[in-house]
Design a protein around this motif. Structure first.
Motif, PDB file in Angstrom:
ATOM      1  N   ASP A 114     -28.739 -16.795  -4.880  1.00 43.01           N
ATOM      2  CA  ASP A 114     -29.543 -17.985  -4.600  1.00 43.01           C
ATOM      3  C   ASP A 114     -29.823 -18.056  -3.100  1.00 43.01           C
ATOM      4  O   ASP A 114     -28.900 -18.034  -2.279  1.00 43.01           O
ATOM      5  N   GLY A 115     -31.100 -18.149  -2.760  1.00 37.16           N
ATOM      6  CA  GLY A 115     -31.465 -18.175  -1.349  1.00 37.16           C
ATOM      7  C   GLY A 115     -31.005 -19.408  -0.605  1.00 37.16           C
ATOM      8  O   GLY A 115     -31.029 -19.426   0.631  1.00 37.16           O
ATOM      9  N   SER A 116     -30.569 -20.452  -1.341  1.00 40.86           N
ATOM     10  CA  SER A 116     -30.092 -21.658  -0.668  1.00 40.86           C
ATOM     11  C   SER A 116     -28.638 -21.553  -0.237  1.00 40.86           C
ATOM     12  O   SER A 116     -28.153 -22.392   0.528  1.00 40.86           O
ATOM     13  N   LEU A 117     -27.917 -20.522  -0.707  1.00 41.75           N
ATOM     14  CA  LEU A 117     -26.540 -20.325  -0.258  1.00 41.75           C
ATOM     15  C   LEU A 117     -26.539 -19.965   1.228  1.00 41.75           C
ATOM     16  O   LEU A 117     -27.448 -19.286   1.718  1.00 41.75           O
ATOM     17  N   PRO A 118     -25.523 -20.411   1.980  1.00 38.18           N
ATOM     18  CA  PRO A 118     -25.520 -20.144   3.427  1.00 38.18           C
ATOM     19  C   PRO A 118     -25.411 -18.648   3.737  1.00 38.18           C
ATOM     20  O   PRO A 118     -24.519 -17.965   3.226  1.00 38.18           O
ATOM     21  N   GLU A 119     -26.312 -18.181   4.576  1.00 40.92           N
ATOM     22  CA  GLU A 119     -26.308 -16.762   4.910  1.00 40.92           C
ATOM     23  C   GLU A 119     -25.067 -16.363   5.701  1.00 40.92           C
ATOM     24  O   GLU A 119     -24.583 -15.231   5.586  1.00 40.92           O
ATOM     25  N   GLU A 120     -24.532 -17.287   6.474  1.00 44.41           N
ATOM     26  CA  GLU A 120     -23.384 -16.949   7.319  1.00 44.41           C
ATOM     27  C   GLU A 120     -22.116 -16.672   6.525  1.00 44.41           C
ATOM     28  O   GLU A 120     -21.141 -16.122   7.069  1.00 44.41           O
ATOM     29  N   THR A 121     -22.105 -17.022   5.230  1.00 43.41           N
ATOM     30  CA  THR A 121     -20.919 -16.759   4.410  1.00 43.41           C
ATOM     31  C   THR A 121     -21.165 -15.684   3.356  1.00 43.41           C
ATOM     32  O   THR A 121     -20.401 -15.560   2.394  1.00 43.41           O
ATOM     33  N   VAL A 122     -22.226 -14.890   3.538  1.00 45.59           N
ATOM     34  CA  VAL A 122     -22.509 -13.807   2.596  1.00 45.59           C
ATOM     35  C   VAL A 122     -21.309 -12.884   2.431  1.00 45.59           C
ATOM     36  O   VAL A 122     -20.941 -12.482   1.320  1.00 45.59           O
ATOM     37  N   SER A 123     -20.673 -12.542   3.544  1.00 51.08           N
ATOM     38  CA  SER A 123     -19.554 -11.589   3.488  1.00 51.08           C
ATOM     39  C   SER A 123     -18.413 -12.085   2.611  1.00 51.08           C
ATOM     40  O   SER A 123     -17.686 -11.283   2.019  1.00 51.08           O
ATOM     41  N   ASP A 124     -18.262 -13.402   2.508  1.00 49.82           N
ATOM     42  CA  ASP A 124     -17.191 -13.962   1.683  1.00 49.82           C
ATOM     43  C   ASP A 124     -17.478 -13.816   0.195  1.00 49.82           C
ATOM     44  O   ASP A 124     -16.567 -13.951  -0.627  1.00 49.82           O
ATOM     45  N   ARG A 125     -18.739 -13.567  -0.153  1.00 45.29           N
ATOM     46  CA  ARG A 125     -19.124 -13.537  -1.562  1.00 45.29           C
ATOM     47  C   ARG A 125     -19.305 -12.142  -2.128  1.00 45.29           C
ATOM     48  O   ARG A 125     -19.426 -11.975  -3.346  1.00 45.29           O
ATOM     49  N   ILE A 126     -19.361 -11.117  -1.285  1.00 46.17           N
ATOM     50  CA  ILE A 126     -19.719  -9.779  -1.763  1.00 46.17           C
ATOM     51  C   ILE A 126     -18.749  -9.273  -2.824  1.00 46.17           C
ATOM     52  O   ILE A 126     -19.149  -8.860  -3.924  1.00 46.17           O
TER      53      ILE A 126
ATOM     54  N   LYS B  56     -13.980  -1.343  -0.458  1.00 47.20           N
ATOM     55  CA  LYS B  56     -13.991  -1.726   0.952  1.00 47.20           C
ATOM     56  C   LYS B  56     -15.443  -1.922   1.394  1.00 47.20           C
ATOM     57  O   LYS B  56     -16.276  -1.029   1.230  1.00 47.20           O
ATOM     58  N   VAL B  57     -15.750  -3.090   1.946  1.00 53.94           N
ATOM     59  CA  VAL B  57     -17.090  -3.355   2.465  1.00 53.94           C
ATOM     60  C   VAL B  57     -17.217  -2.708   3.841  1.00 53.94           C
ATOM     61  O   VAL B  57     -16.500  -3.069   4.778  1.00 53.94           O
ATOM     62  N   VAL B  58     -18.116  -1.748   3.961  1.00 52.14           N
ATOM     63  CA  VAL B  58     -18.323  -1.030   5.214  1.00 52.14           C
ATOM     64  C   VAL B  58     -19.362  -1.741   6.083  1.00 52.14           C
ATOM     65  O   VAL B  58     -19.205  -1.870   7.296  1.00 52.14           O
ATOM     66  N   ASP B  59     -20.417  -2.220   5.442  1.00 46.96           N
ATOM     67  CA  ASP B  59     -21.483  -2.914   6.158  1.00 46.96           C
ATOM     68  C   ASP B  59     -22.317  -3.660   5.128  1.00 46.96           C
ATOM     69  O   ASP B  59     -22.259  -3.354   3.928  1.00 46.96           O
ATOM     70  N   PHE B  60     -23.093  -4.634   5.563  1.00 44.40           N
ATOM     71  CA  PHE B  60     -23.960  -5.348   4.630  1.00 44.40           C
ATOM     72  C   PHE B  60     -25.144  -5.929   5.387  1.00 44.40           C
ATOM     73  O   PHE B  60     -25.111  -6.084   6.612  1.00 44.40           O
ATOM     74  N   ASN B  61     -26.187  -6.254   4.608  1.00 44.13           N
ATOM     75  CA  ASN B  61     -27.415  -6.775   5.202  1.00 44.13           C
ATOM     76  C   ASN B  61     -28.058  -7.753   4.227  1.00 44.13           C
ATOM     77  O   ASN B  61     -28.582  -7.341   3.193  1.00 44.13           O
ATOM     78  N   PRO B  62     -28.025  -9.060   4.513  1.00 49.34           N
ATOM     79  CA  PRO B  62     -28.732 -10.026   3.672  1.00 49.34           C
ATOM     80  C   PRO B  62     -30.175 -10.191   4.144  1.00 49.34           C
ATOM     81  O   PRO B  62     -30.445 -10.185   5.345  1.00 49.34           O
ATOM     82  N   TYR B  63     -31.110 -10.327   3.215  1.00 48.96           N
ATOM     83  CA  TYR B  63     -32.499 -10.492   3.632  1.00 48.96           C
ATOM     84  C   TYR B  63     -33.320 -11.157   2.531  1.00 48.96           C
ATOM     85  O   TYR B  63     -32.986 -11.077   1.346  1.00 48.96           O
TER      86      TYR B  63
END
Length: 402
Positions: A233-245, A262-269
């Motif tokens: 959902d695009g309304s979820l805060p982008e700054e907490t994406v890493s907490d949801r992966i 293990k999360v190596v890197d991520f990119n929300p867009y």
């Protein structure tokens, strides 16, 4: 003032591939990139078989084959709710004698590094990072770019300027073009994970169709690095994406398995289906994301940009050699918009809807019937595999001899 044949604004894959094509033919090229170095965050990851012979002509394929993962299986579509796997293999490419019967998986930044290495070998090419372009102008018989590098103003005069400077293109704005289309409400998250997806039955390239856990999973190298792309959902805060992966991954493969990732890197867009209102102003042109943007389902984004390069380099070479006039660029400007709109954007939209947005499993299953049938028929497999190459424009030389 510096004089070159072609100035390319933007040192991403589309700009560097175009520069490689041109420089290999003796064209004097300069590439201007505003970033200080190549960006390694997750972006495009799959390079489809039909463009590989073209990339060989540009001098890039050897490095790609060395650095990337060669997928000889082809895309696998999972109907997740029914545990069904549908694969359209690439075997028919082998039977038909196609020289590169595989896709290549690797991070976009690796292709950019390969492009930089290739251009460093060519004395008529130069790439300049940390350069802010401040102006672009067409003067009829030439075009000029003004920029700032290391605090110093510079002007580059060239026969042509190509804006390959991405979705927020300065060049596009400078020629007065806008992006027509729409932006999806959803957000995509592309995450690079160290995890053994092989063990769970995933092939190197997967479209996982599911009412709530739709995703794209692709292997990036030989050492267990994978790309996991999902929608939220695009309304979820982008700054907490890493907490949801990993929570999203757990919903797909179970919490016990997700703990091993293990999360190596991520990119929300955010995702868009947009195309520039014009691709050309005199000697100034657009290519890649500067010209058109699509959601990445099925790999149509960068693939469209590479097909832009294939046609544009041919036409630029013909004009520079005196074999065509400037009007030849009208064909590029019109045909690339048509191919993007009718094939790339339409196809990516249909795939996104199927993978991520369809909630009814019966509807999902009916939608996959053509792929199901193709998985059993070599002739239909040929049609599905060849569909990607419909993005290719007819060569300008073929049109000019009609």
């Amino acid at each position: 003032m510096e004089d070159v044949d072609v100035t390319i604004v933007g040192g991403g894959p589309v700009g560097l591939v175009l520069a490689s094509f041109l420089a290999a033919e003796g064209v004097k090229v300069v590439v201007l990139e505003k970033e200080d170095d190549v960006i390694s965050s997750p972006r495009a990851a799959v390079y489809l078989n039909w463009v590989l012979p073209d990339l060989e002509r540009a001098g890039l394929l050897e490095g790609m084959m060395r650095e990337g993962f060669l997928d000889r299986v082809g895309f696998t579509i999972h109907l997740g709710a029914r545990n069904e796997k549908i694969n359209i293999p690439l075997d028919t490419l082998v039977e038909d004698g196609f020289p590169y019967p595989f896709n290549i998986n690797m991070g976009q930044h690796i292709l950019e590094r390969i492009g930089l290495e290739r251009l460093a070998e060519l004395p008529n090419a130069r790439v300049q990072f940390a350069t802010e372009v401040t102006g672009v102008a067409d003067h009829g018989d030439h075009a000029e770019v003004t920029a700032v590098h290391d605090g110093q103003a510079q002007t580059i005069r060239s026969s042509f300027v190509v804006g390959a400077d991405g979705a927020r293109s300065f060049v596009r704005s400078a020629i007065g073009a806008k992006l027509d289309g729409f932006t999806w409400d959803d957000r995509f998250v592309a995450a690079n994970l160290q995890f053994d997806f092989d063990r769970l039955g995933f092939n190197p390239n997967n479209l996982y169709v599911h009412p709530t856990n739709g995703c794209v999973i692709a292997r990036l190298d030989k050492n267990g690095l994978w790309r996991y792309t999902y929608q939220e959902d695009g309304s979820l805060p982008e700054e907490t994406v890493s907490d949801r992966i990993l929570d999203r991954l757990a919903a797909l493969i179970g919490p016990d398995e997700a703990k091993k990732a293990k999360v190596v890197d991520f990119n929300p867009y955010r995702m868009h289906q947009r195309v520039a209102t014009t691709m050309r102003n005199g000697r100034i042109l657009l290519a890649g994301d500067a010209a058109h943007i699509t959601n990445p389902t099925g790999g149509m984004g960068l693939t469209s940009g590479l097909y832009d390069d294939i046609l544009l380099q041919e036409i630029l070479l013909a004009i520079l050699r005196g074999d065509a006039d400037l009007d030849a660029l009208d064909y590029y400007a019109t045909d690339r918009v048509e191919k993007f709109t009718q094939i790339a954007s339409a196809g990516a939209t249909a795939l996104k809807t199927m993978v991520f947005d369809t909630r009814d499993v019966d509807e999902q299953s009916r939608g996959l019937q053509p792929q199901r049938e193709a998985s059993k028929s070599p002739d239909l497999q040929r049609q599905f595999i060849a569909a990607t190459d419909q993005l290719r424009s007819e060569p300008f030389a073929a049109r000019s001899t009609v």
